[in-house]
Design a protein around this motif. Sequence first.
Motif, short mmCIF file in Angstrom:
data_model
loop_
_atom_site.label_atom_id
_atom_site.label_comp_id
_atom_site.label_asym_id
_atom_site.label_seq_id
_atom_site.Cartn_x
_atom_site.Cartn_y
_atom_site.Cartn_z
N ASP A 1 99.62 35.34 7.93
CA ASP A 1 101.02 35.34 7.51
C ASP A 1 101.91 36.05 8.53
N LEU B 1 99.56 29.11 1.99
CA LEU B 1 99.37 29.23 0.55
C LEU B 1 97.89 29.33 0.19
N PHE C 1 103.02 25.68 5.34
CA PHE C 1 103.19 26.16 3.98
C PHE C 1 101.87 26.04 3.22
N LYS D 1 102.43 37.28 2.28
CA LYS D 1 102.36 35.87 1.89
C LYS D 1 103.72 35.38 1.42
N SER E 1 106.01 34.93 4.52
CA SER E 1 105.58 33.81 5.38
C SER E 1 105.83 32.47 4.71
N LEU E 2 105.60 32.38 3.40
CA LEU E 2 105.87 31.13 2.69
C LEU E 2 107.36 30.83 2.68
#
Length: 91
Positions: free
Chosen positions: A58, A49, A45, A29, A32-33
Amino acid sequence: MSHWMEHRKPEPGQIALISLLAAWTLAWKGVSLWHAAKDDSKPWFVVLLLSNTMGLLDALYIFRVSRTRRLAVEDTRRDDDYPQQTHSIED
């Protein structure tokens, strides 16, 4: 007769498995964010999230959707096509 609201202490193996899954999910996570923020992709995003897919969505974003990763791979391929200059040309 046991009551359905009774709680019992989790086994050490269960605690270890939950901890491992939490660490795995948090790592995917976070990356990927970071990619979504770097790509300035607000919809991705928010989706990343709010979703909890144990890192699957992700990873999909990182390896298939992320523009920064695609551009980095394309740049690497482009650099491989041209030999590096080993000497300079004097005027």
